[in-house]
Design a protein around this motif. Structure first.
Motif, PDB file in Angstrom:
ATOM      1  N   ARG A   1       0.817  -1.212   0.000  1.00  0.00           N
ATOM      2  CA  ARG A   1       0.000   0.000   0.000  1.00  0.00           C
ATOM      3  C   ARG A   1       0.854   1.267   0.000  1.00  0.00           C
ATOM      4  O   ARG A   1       0.398   2.328  -0.399  1.00  0.00           O
ATOM      5  CB  ARG A   1      -0.928   0.001   1.217  1.00  0.00           C
ATOM      6  CG  ARG A   1      -1.955  -1.119   1.203  1.00  0.00           C
ATOM      7  CD  ARG A   1      -2.923  -0.992   2.355  1.00  0.00           C
ATOM      8  NE  ARG A   1      -3.864  -2.107   2.390  1.00  0.00           N
ATOM      9  CZ  ARG A   1      -4.794  -2.277   3.335  1.00  0.00           C
ATOM     10  NH1 ARG A   1      -4.891  -1.391   4.326  1.00  0.00           N
ATOM     11  NH2 ARG A   1      -5.607  -3.314   3.291  1.00  0.00           N
ATOM     12  N   ILE A   2       2.086   1.136   0.487  1.00  0.00           N
ATOM     13  CA  ILE A   2       2.995   2.288   0.497  1.00  0.00           C
ATOM     14  C   ILE A   2       3.620   2.487  -0.880  1.00  0.00           C
ATOM     15  O   ILE A   2       3.864   3.614  -1.307  1.00  0.00           O
ATOM     16  CB  ILE A   2       4.101   2.094   1.550  1.00  0.00           C
ATOM     17  CG1 ILE A   2       3.501   1.845   2.933  1.00  0.00           C
ATOM     18  CG2 ILE A   2       5.038   3.306   1.598  1.00  0.00           C
ATOM     19  CD1 ILE A   2       4.526   1.462   3.991  1.00  0.00           C
ATOM     20  N   ALA A   3       3.869   1.384  -1.581  1.00  0.00           N
ATOM     21  CA  ALA A   3       4.592   1.416  -2.854  1.00  0.00           C
ATOM     22  C   ALA A   3       4.022   2.419  -3.863  1.00  0.00           C
ATOM     23  O   ALA A   3       4.780   3.202  -4.457  1.00  0.00           O
ATOM     24  CB  ALA A   3       4.645   0.015  -3.456  1.00  0.00           C
ATOM     25  N   PRO A   4       2.686   2.457  -4.104  1.00  0.00           N
ATOM     26  CA  PRO A   4       2.172   3.425  -5.084  1.00  0.00           C
ATOM     27  C   PRO A   4       2.406   4.881  -4.672  1.00  0.00           C
ATOM     28  O   PRO A   4       2.549   5.748  -5.528  1.00  0.00           O
ATOM     29  CB  PRO A   4       0.667   3.103  -5.130  1.00  0.00           C
ATOM     30  CG  PRO A   4       0.542   1.711  -4.611  1.00  0.00           C
ATOM     31  CD  PRO A   4       1.625   1.579  -3.584  1.00  0.00           C
ATOM     32  N   ILE A   5       2.453   5.135  -3.368  1.00  0.00           N
ATOM     33  CA  ILE A   5       2.642   6.511  -2.890  1.00  0.00           C
ATOM     34  C   ILE A   5       4.039   7.005  -3.224  1.00  0.00           C
ATOM     35  O   ILE A   5       4.226   8.141  -3.666  1.00  0.00           O
ATOM     36  CB  ILE A   5       2.402   6.588  -1.376  1.00  0.00           C
ATOM     37  CG1 ILE A   5       0.971   6.148  -1.037  1.00  0.00           C
ATOM     38  CG2 ILE A   5       2.660   8.002  -0.858  1.00  0.00           C
ATOM     39  CD1 ILE A   5       0.700   6.061   0.462  1.00  0.00           C
ATOM     40  N   VAL A   6       5.045   6.147  -3.020  1.00  0.00           N
ATOM     41  CA  VAL A   6       6.435   6.546  -3.283  1.00  0.00           C
ATOM     42  C   VAL A   6       6.886   6.164  -4.692  1.00  0.00           C
ATOM     43  O   VAL A   6       8.048   6.355  -5.045  1.00  0.00           O
ATOM     44  CB  VAL A   6       7.391   5.932  -2.230  1.00  0.00           C
ATOM     45  CG1 VAL A   6       7.099   6.502  -0.854  1.00  0.00           C
ATOM     46  CG2 VAL A   6       7.299   4.408  -2.204  1.00  0.00           C
ATOM     47  N   GLU A   7       5.949   5.593  -5.453  1.00  0.00           N
ATOM     48  CA  GLU A   7       6.208   5.225  -6.847  1.00  0.00           C
ATOM     49  C   GLU A   7       7.365   4.242  -6.972  1.00  0.00           C
ATOM     50  O   GLU A   7       8.290   4.418  -7.758  1.00  0.00           O
ATOM     51  CB  GLU A   7       6.462   6.484  -7.689  1.00  0.00           C
ATOM     52  CG  GLU A   7       5.284   7.445  -7.684  1.00  0.00           C
ATOM     53  CD  GLU A   7       5.568   8.733  -8.438  1.00  0.00           C
ATOM     54  OE1 GLU A   7       6.749   9.144  -8.482  1.00  0.00           O
ATOM     55  OE2 GLU A   7       4.624   9.311  -8.991  1.00  0.00           O
ATOM     56  N   ARG A   8       7.305   3.204  -6.133  1.00  0.00           N
ATOM     57  CA  ARG A   8       8.290   2.116  -6.164  1.00  0.00           C
ATOM     58  C   ARG A   8       7.541   0.783  -6.141  1.00  0.00           C
ATOM     59  O   ARG A   8       6.334   0.735  -5.867  1.00  0.00           O
ATOM     60  CB  ARG A   8       9.225   2.174  -4.941  1.00  0.00           C
ATOM     61  CG  ARG A   8       9.944   3.481  -4.713  1.00  0.00           C
ATOM     62  CD  ARG A   8      11.072   3.709  -5.696  1.00  0.00           C
ATOM     63  NE  ARG A   8      12.084   4.610  -5.162  1.00  0.00           N
ATOM     64  CZ  ARG A   8      11.965   5.918  -5.043  1.00  0.00           C
ATOM     65  NH1 ARG A   8      10.829   6.508  -5.392  1.00  0.00           N
ATOM     66  NH2 ARG A   8      12.966   6.661  -4.587  1.00  0.00           N
ATOM     67  N   THR A   9       8.268  -0.297  -6.377  1.00  0.00           N
ATOM     68  CA  THR A   9       7.678  -1.617  -6.200  1.00  0.00           C
ATOM     69  C   THR A   9       7.635  -1.933  -4.707  1.00  0.00           C
ATOM     70  O   THR A   9       8.375  -1.329  -3.916  1.00  0.00           O
ATOM     71  CB  THR A   9       8.518  -2.690  -6.910  1.00  0.00           C
ATOM     72  OG1 THR A   9       9.807  -2.766  -6.253  1.00  0.00           O
ATOM     73  CG2 THR A   9       8.703  -2.376  -8.382  1.00  0.00           C
ATOM     74  N   PRO A  10       6.784  -2.874  -4.284  1.00  0.00           N
ATOM     75  CA  PRO A  10       6.768  -3.247  -2.866  1.00  0.00           C
ATOM     76  C   PRO A  10       8.133  -3.694  -2.357  1.00  0.00           C
ATOM     77  O   PRO A  10       8.512  -3.366  -1.230  1.00  0.00           O
ATOM     78  CB  PRO A  10       5.738  -4.386  -2.814  1.00  0.00           C
ATOM     79  CG  PRO A  10       4.794  -4.072  -3.933  1.00  0.00           C
ATOM     80  CD  PRO A  10       5.668  -3.524  -5.036  1.00  0.00           C
TER      81      PRO A  10
END
Length: 294
Positions: free
Chosen positions: A139-148
């Motif tokens: 859920r954090i990954a899309p916010i920081v634009e990275r993969t999990p």
């Protein structure tokens, strides 16, 4: 369609969580309040009826706002004059109330806020959301634009920075912590006898010009002179906390979570043989700061 009053009530129910997230992201109460207010405005422009998980949606939005603020922040990297440094130490934040500052101090330590401020924005977001609020990496990954997987590495890297690496053995670190803690407690109380008890007879105190009040010497020698000078530090020491500074026990002075001074110590035979007050912005940026565990 959700009515405005109902939407406002649901938002207010989440305000405490949003402020907690934003404060840990930004380290500033006023900026956190701005981020939460912007979140409310964005909610008002959204069809809330189409949001399945309002709590998750609000947390994501406030985090993205904070991330943008972190990326654009430059004020803490600017050089401060001696007068500005002393003013910020002596005066409370504009609009702040003592009870508000007490609540923030209880919620997260000043030392942690200082260390969080050394992280890259994406590292800070990943660490705060995962380690402090148990948000899964996917859920954090899309916010920081990275993969999990990459987001997990960001949090891990941030965690190592927050914890730091002591440069002395654990037993010695514990003893040094006791000495510096006693020094700080005595300084806060203005206890001259208590300060003298942890100083070596020939102790030396050195201080950067940016931290000197008018008439203060940059270098002072001898226990009595150093102790008397430290008593005048009592007001500033209320904003001081123990921290790991360049791998050793030190002190950060961070009113409202903003680093102004750092103190490093030389300890010999469980007495302070010397300490230095570092206040120059360039020197402060070169320090390796971490939270002192335990």
């Amino acid at each position: 369609m959700i009515e405005h009053d109902e939407l406002a009530e649901r938002f207010e129910a989440q305000r405490g969580l949003l402020q907690a997230v934003a404060y840990r992201m930004l380290g500033s109460r006023s900026e956190a309040e701005d981020a939460v207010q912007e979140t409310w405005l964005r909610l008002g422009r959204t069809d809330a009826g189409s949001v399945d998980n309002l709590t998750g949606w609000l947390r994501t939005v406030v985090t993205r706002i904070c991330l943008d603020m972190l990326r654009s922040r430059t004020s803490r990297r600017e050089e401060l004059t001696e007068h500005q440094v002393l003013d910020q130490v002596s005066e409370p934040a504009r609009g702040s109330r003592p009870e508000d500052e007490a609540v923030l101090a209880d919620s997260v330590s000043r030392a942690l806020l200082v260390v969080l401020d050394t992280l890259e924005p994406a590292e800070r977001v990943a660490f705060v959301l995962h380690d402090m609020f148990a948000v899964p990496f996917d859920r954090i990954a899309p916010i920081v634009e990275r993969t999990p997987a990459t987001t997990k590495k960001l949090a891990s890297r941030a965690r190592r920075k927050v914890r730091g690496t002591p440069v002395i053995p654990a037993e010695e670190l514990t003893r040094h912590r006791e000495v510096v803690s006693a020094f700080l407690s005595a300084a806060r109380a203005g206890d001259l006898t208590g300060i003298l008890a942890v100083l070596a007879p020939d102790v030396v105190r050195r201080c950067d010009p940016a931290a000197l009040a008018p008439g203060m010497a940059a270098e002072v020698r001898g226990a009595r002179a150093v102790a008397e000078g430290t008593v005048h530090f009592a007001r500033r020491s209320q904003a001081a906390e123990l921290a790991l500074v360049d791998g050793a026990v030190g002190v950060v002075v961070a009113p409202h979570g903003q680093l102004l001074f750092a103190l490093t110590f030389t300890i010999e035979e469980d007495r302070i043989a010397a300490y230095e007050v570092i206040a120059g912005p360039a020197r402060l940026r070169r320090l390796s700061l971490a939270v002192l565990a335990g």
